[in-house]
Design a protein around this motif. Structure first.
Motif, PDB file in Angstrom:
ATOM      1  N   GLN A   1      -8.488 -22.733  42.124  1.00  0.00           N
ATOM      2  CA  GLN A   1      -7.345 -21.878  41.805  1.00  0.00           C
ATOM      3  C   GLN A   1      -7.547 -20.498  42.422  1.00  0.00           C
ATOM      4  O   GLN A   1      -6.642 -19.913  43.008  1.00  0.00           O
TER       5      GLN A   1
ATOM      6  N   GLN B   1      -9.267 -19.835  45.029  1.00  0.00           N
ATOM      7  CA  GLN B   1      -9.109 -19.907  46.483  1.00  0.00           C
ATOM      8  C   GLN B   1      -7.637 -19.919  46.870  1.00  0.00           C
ATOM      9  O   GLN B   1      -7.227 -19.236  47.813  1.00  0.00           O
ATOM     10  N   SER B   2      -6.828 -20.696  46.117  1.00  0.00           N
ATOM     11  CA  SER B   2      -5.422 -20.728  46.514  1.00  0.00           C
ATOM     12  C   SER B   2      -4.755 -19.381  46.257  1.00  0.00           C
ATOM     13  O   SER B   2      -3.923 -18.927  47.057  1.00  0.00           O
ATOM     14  N   GLN B   3      -5.151 -18.734  45.181  1.00  0.00           N
ATOM     15  CA  GLN B   3      -4.587 -17.395  44.925  1.00  0.00           C
ATOM     16  C   GLN B   3      -5.019 -16.429  46.020  1.00  0.00           C
ATOM     17  O   GLN B   3      -4.252 -15.582  46.456  1.00  0.00           O
ATOM     18  N   ARG B   4      -6.266 -16.565  46.433  1.00  0.00           N
ATOM     19  CA  ARG B   4      -6.758 -15.692  47.493  1.00  0.00           C
ATOM     20  C   ARG B   4      -5.971 -15.909  48.773  1.00  0.00           C
ATOM     21  O   ARG B   4      -5.586 -14.957  49.449  1.00  0.00           O
ATOM     22  N   ASP B   5      -5.685 -17.194  49.080  1.00  0.00           N
ATOM     23  CA  ASP B   5      -4.911 -17.477  50.287  1.00  0.00           C
ATOM     24  C   ASP B   5      -3.532 -16.843  50.208  1.00  0.00           C
ATOM     25  O   ASP B   5      -3.034 -16.265  51.175  1.00  0.00           O
ATOM     26  N   ILE B   6      -2.917 -16.985  49.032  1.00  0.00           N
ATOM     27  CA  ILE B   6      -1.600 -16.369  48.850  1.00  0.00           C
ATOM     28  C   ILE B   6      -1.705 -14.872  49.078  1.00  0.00           C
ATOM     29  O   ILE B   6      -0.893 -14.262  49.772  1.00  0.00           O
TER      30      ILE B   6
END
Lengths: 755, 341
Positions: A40, A42-47
């Motif tokens: 989670q 990592q995906s937030q970081r990508d966003i």
């Protein structure tokens, strides 16, 4: 965007602190859960990385919380979170300007947390934070980063000095200053260095080099802060040390007493134990050998070059943009350096010429600087015109009394340092002012007179010379001092010390009832005991077996790369207290050089002086010089002279001292009130002295007297006894009265047993 | 006593007549109710008070901003439903009030919204967007989809799967080829289904799933979605269009290959201008590449998980059968020789 409402079910799901706690207890079992959260994150970081500006922390769990969570448990999953610190660093370095403040602070905090958990090392942390500190426009972030950087440097230097880290940081700071001399960013280098200097974490010459670069910068702010460091950094350090040493004085006796009275609880017992421990620690700290700290001015590599550069760059330069205050600061530093290291900057004295008029703002500071810049190796030709000018401009019948006294004081301060700068005509003229009506002028002139009675009596008129000087000139013991001549050998006042010691011994023997002159052996024994005491007072670590008293092996920077070559001698030789083996070389030389007819004190050649001896020596010197100076009739006067004499040669001369006695004007009402209030304690409201005393007693935790207690007793509680008293029979009354007498004889209910 | 006298006085006071004074307002009765009120503004819900009503375009954009940044759940949902009706009720050939390129980035973060109503309304709205324009935004949409799939909250995970389903319907090719679209999405699947394993620890126990809980009904759906995703990435498209053109004029074979590419940013996989990508964020354009990555990174975990699920039978078992079929089809022609290294 504000927080959205969180439903009950979601709350359970989104309970990161709970999960964090569970992972802390048992990391292995919760690996899966952690991985989910990490996904989670990592995906937030990508966003976030896709659009740092627009990404909002919407949703139930913000990016911030996830970062916090991962940072807290990162030590449990080192492989999975290997890139986490790098992520944070890149986010911070690339987007620190656009990040919202809370997220930014969280990232900084997480990085520091990772440092505390030893996941990243100090240098990588500081190398990340420092560029941001310099670059960021946000004030709050700057202060946060500044604190974090400082605290990290402190913690990493806590157990042992981390030379490598210090060196890298010092190099970074140095480069920051030297790379762009015009920018104001250098102020951060100065701030960090000053703070660490103050806390005695950086005490080496590299820190001083940084400050030297700062003072030679082109930006006014940086210059000012650099110069201020040299003028006040050491004092600040001393003050901090004093502060830390005398805080929290715990009274163990009082605590024990309280425990004896109050209900006995485990908590109370523990608190007493803690207090005792703390007191012990404090005592240990107090007795620990004092670390050798050189002042910043002494650690400078090339004071001559530094002083010349400062002078030519900031003062004697038409393009310099400094205002008067800043110039004065620089001037103070230059003159301080010149005076302290006895440098030769001839141009400096002609620079003063145009500022020596009574109308010049802050002229007393200029006068103080001039006096400070004078020393015995300055050619008298350079100073003589200045003295003449001060005399002409300041000291005349027509000028105001404050002006005249300031001028006379300045002349005296100059002449203390270089007596040859005075001509006899001028001196005789100036000395006449001792008949002045104004007290300040009169005292300043007297000061000058007494100075020249000591250092150059032949310049004075015969009737002014005084008895001692006249006799000295006649007998030839007082000779004119030539330029550059130094007093040869000897320790000033050593014979005083010897005399004092002999007297002390006599007194002690008289007390114990022995004849005044003992055998040599006895003397020797006593001496040794005394000496031991002298060392003990100053250093608790010295004991009979290991007598390295008072000395600390100062480790140098080079000790990190220890050379293993076998023919190196042991680095820190312990200095022994063997008296015959180590005679004082200086004193010995003095002995051979001096006149044979003059009696030379053997004390310094036969003994190593203990710190206690040195302190006594200083005291005796002071006393002697006070006795020599004339006119100290009142206590205030003698105090003032004492203060003036006690000033160390290293201490700076301030404008106050030049203004000196002109302060003797009638004091204002406020000053008088303050003087009257001094030492009377705080008087917040209008109260009687009795009441103040009582409240003070109460605040100190002292108990009340029986009388006070009975006065305070509740009326209803006394009522029953009072009523009963009236109905007592005669025998009952008798018994009570007799009981009272007996009790008072015994000394209270329990009695004073053993008193 | 004193107090009772005071009380008596107080009691008396109630019955005393108040004296009227000249020039002063009449005193108010004790039981009067204060009906005055103050308000900073008066809001009229339905009516527009301006003489010129706002244009439909400005209203539309207003509702877009309302939907994306309003603080209240209902307001967001209502705004979304307004947008939905606007889009569905407009004539077939009319252009959209706002292009997809603006709408999608603004509204897609709502998939992480806490309110279920908002999310379901969002899914309804997205289905109205023109499919052709979604492909270009695949990467951005996938970011939020993945965030939703790994979200703590189970309903959000379900909705994120629905979003992925829609994305696969409208832009299958873009989804699997965009940067990070293949590996990262697969990783999200693994972690969502509990098939992921820590790189550091050896597998001791089966997943404890303390925070994700037993997926329950959602689990078969997750398997089916994984099957769909794998099918999209691994199974070859029936290339009818290719064959049709190749039969054309004789000398011009494979013309498309040499023409200027029709899709946007055709050389994105070269990554000429962006920051460097790691293995996860790489674009996997070819089917073979995807197969290789899948085989090396995910296949063992998937096979293992599949075995376990098959044993469970029931709905999950049936879904597992679909997944295994998709796997067979996808990996049938995979040689297994890793010729890239």
């Amino acid at each position: 965007m504000p927080k959205k409402r969180v439903g009950a079910l979601e709350k359970v799901d989104a309970d990161l602190p709970n999960l964090q706690y569970k992972i802390g207890r048992d990391p292995k079992s919760y690996t899966e859960d952690f991985l989910n959260q990490y996904g989670q994150y990592q995906s937030q970081r990508d966003i976030f990385m896709a659009s740092p500006t627009t990404a909002t922390s919407s949703g139930i769990i913000s990016f911030r919380n996830l970062i916090d969570f991962v940072a807290h448990v990162a030590d449990c999953f080192p492989e999975d979170t290997a890139e986490f610190p790098e992520d944070l660093k890149t986010i911070l370095t690339l987007h620190h300007a656009q990040l919202e403040s809370e997220l930014r602070e969280k990232i900084v905090g997480s990085l520091v947390l990772l440092r505390r958990k030893d996941i990243i090392d100090s240098s990588s942390l500081l190398n990340t934070l420092f560029p941001i500190l310099v670059a960021t426009p946000s004030k709050t972030l700057r202060s946060l980063l500044f604190n974090k950087i400082l605290s990290d440097l402190r913690t990493s230097n806590q157990k042992a000095i981390n030379h490598r880290l210090n060196r890298t940081i010092q190099t970074a700071l140095f480069n920051l200053l030297t790379s762009d001399r015009t920018s104001s960013k250098g102020i951060w280098a100065v701030k960090i260095t000053r703070e660490l200097w103050k806390r005695q974490i950086w005490t080496d010459s590299k820190a001083v080099e940084i400050m030297k670069e700062a003072s030679l910068a082109d930006n006014e702010k940086v210059i000012g802060s650099g110069v201020r460091f040299f003028l006040g950094g050491d004092k600040e350090r001393e003050e901090l040390e004093d502060e830390s040493s005398d805080d929290e004085a715990i009274d163990v006796g009082k605590l024990k007493h309280q425990i004896g009275i109050n209900k006995k609880t485990r908590k109370g017992k523990k608190s007493v134990e803690a207090a005792v421990k703390k007191v012990r620690q404090n005592e240990k700290k107090k007795n620990a050998p004092h670390p050798l700290n050189f002042s910043a001015l002494h650690l400078l590599h090339d004071p001559q070059g530094f002083a010349e550069q400062l002078f030519s760059k900031h003062l004697n330069n038409g393009k310099s943009k400094l205002n008067l205050d800043q110039k004065l600061l620089v001037l103070q530093l230059v003159s301080r350096l010149v005076g302290l290291h006895k440098l030769t900057v001839i141009k400096l004295y002609s620079y003063f010429t145009k500022y020596l008029t009574p109308r010049q703002p802050q002229v007393t500071s200029f006068l103080a600087s001039l006096a400070q810049a004078t020393h015995s190796l300055v050619p008298p030709d350079a100073i003589e015109p200045l003295v003449q000018k001060i005399a002409n401009e300041f000291v005349s019948e027509a000028s105001a009394s404050e002006v005249a006294s300031a001028g006379l004081n300045a002349i005296r301060e100059i002449c203390v340092r270089q007596p040859l700068a005075m001509s006899d005509i001028l001196l005789q003229d100036l000395v006449m002012y001792r008949k002045s009506k104004d007290k300040g002028t009169m005292m300043a002139a007297k000061g000058l007179l007494s100075l020249y009675r000591e250092v150059g009596a032949d310049l004075l008129k015969k009737r002014d010379r005084g008895k001692k000087a006249t006799m000295g000139i006649k007998s030839g013991t007082i000779k004119e001092r030539r330029f550059g001549e130094d007093e040869v050998g000897g320790i000033e006042g050593i014979e005083l010390l010897e005399e004092w010691k002999a007297n002390e011994r006599k007194r002690k023997r008289a007390e114990t009832g022995l004849p005044e002159l003992g055998t040599d052996e006895e003397d020797e024994d006593e001496n040794e005991a005394e000496e031991q005491a002298g060392w003990d007072n100053w250093d608790a670590e010295s004991d009979a077996s290991e007598d390295s008293g008072g000395w600390i092996a100062v480790e140098s920077d080079e000790e990190i790369n220890i050379s293993d070559s076998e023919d190196d001698e042991p680095a820190a030789k312990k200095i022994k207290l063997d008296k015959s083996a180590t005679p004082n070389p200086d004193a010995e030389k003095g002995e051979t050089d001096q006149n044979p007819e003059k009696k030379v004190s053997k004390l310094a050649t036969t003994k190593i002086l203990t710190p206690a001896d040195l302190a006594k020596l200083q005291e005796l010197r002071l006393e002697a010089s006070i006795n020599k100076t004339m006119g100290a009739k009142t206590k205030a006067q003698s105090d003032r002279i004492k203060e003036a004499l006690a000033r160390h040669a290293d201490d700076a001369l301030t404008a106050d001292q030049i203004e000196g006695f002109s302060k003797l004007r009638k004091s204002t009402k406020e000053e008088m009130i303050a003087l009257a209030r001094e030492g009377k304690g705080e008087r917040g409201e209008h109260k009687s002295t009795q009441a103040i005393r009582k409240s003070k007693k109460e605040a100190e935790g002292k108990s009340t007297t029986n009388k006070e207690k009975s006065r305070k007793k509740n009326f209803l509680m006394t009522l029953g006894k009072a009523k009963y008293k009236q109905k007592r029979s005669l025998t009952q009354t008798k018994r009570v009265l007799q009981g009272h007498i007996e009790r008072s004889k015994r000394g209270g209910k329990r009695g004073n047993i053993g008193m | 006593m004193g107090s009772s006298a005071r009380k008596k006085k107080e009691k008396k006071k109630d019955f005393q007549k108040t004296k009227l004074k000249v020039g002063k307002a009449k005193q108010k009765a004790d039981n009067v109710t204060d009906t005055s009120f103050r308000s900073k503004s008066i809001t009229v819900n339905q009516q527009s008070l301006t003489t010129t009503a706002p244009s439909s375009f400005s209203q539309f954009s207003h509702y877009v901003s309302l939907a994306s940044s309003s603080k209240s759940d209902t307001q967001r949902k209502d705004a979304l439903s307004y947008l939905t009706t606007q889009l569905s009720s407009q004539p077939v050939n009319a252009s959209m009030p706002l292009p997809t390129a603006i709408l999608l980035p603004k509204l897609i973060p709502l998939i992480l919204d806490g309110s279920p109503a908002v999310r379901s309304q969002l899914l309804k709205f997205l289905r109205l967007l023109p499919p052709a324009e979604v492909g270009d935004r695949a990467e951005q949409s996938l970011l939020y989809t993945r965030a939703g799939m790994t979200h703590l909250s189970a309903p959000i995970r379900v909705d994120a799967l629905a979003l992925l389903e829609w994305l696969l319907e409208v832009a299958q090719e873009d989804i699997v080829t965009c940067p990070g679209g293949w590996v990262k999405t697969l990783k999200s699947f693994m972690s969502m289904m509990g098939w992921a394993s820590s790189s550091g620890s050896t597998k001791w126990t089966s997943a404890s799933r303390a925070s994700f809980g037993k997926a329950g009904k959602a689990f078969p759906r997750q398997i089916i979605m994984l099957a769909k995703f794998l099918q999209a990435g691994l199974v070859e498209e029936s290339s009818e269009s290719l064959t049709s053109t190749s039969n054309g004029l004789f000398p011009l074979c494979d013309v498309e290959v040499h023409m200027i590419p029709a899709r946007s940013n055709a050389f994105a996989h070269l990554n000429l201008f962006g920051s460097s990508r790691d293995e996860e964020g790489e674009m996997y354009i070819d089917r073979e590449e995807r197969q290789r990555v899948f085989a090396t990174k995910f296949q063992p975990a998937v096979m293992e998980g599949l075995e376990n699920v098959k044993k469970e039978a029931g709905e999950a078992g049936r879904a597992a059968a679909i997944l295994s079929k998709a796997l067979r089809e996808g990996m049938v022609d995979y040689s297994g020789i890793d010729d890239t290294q």
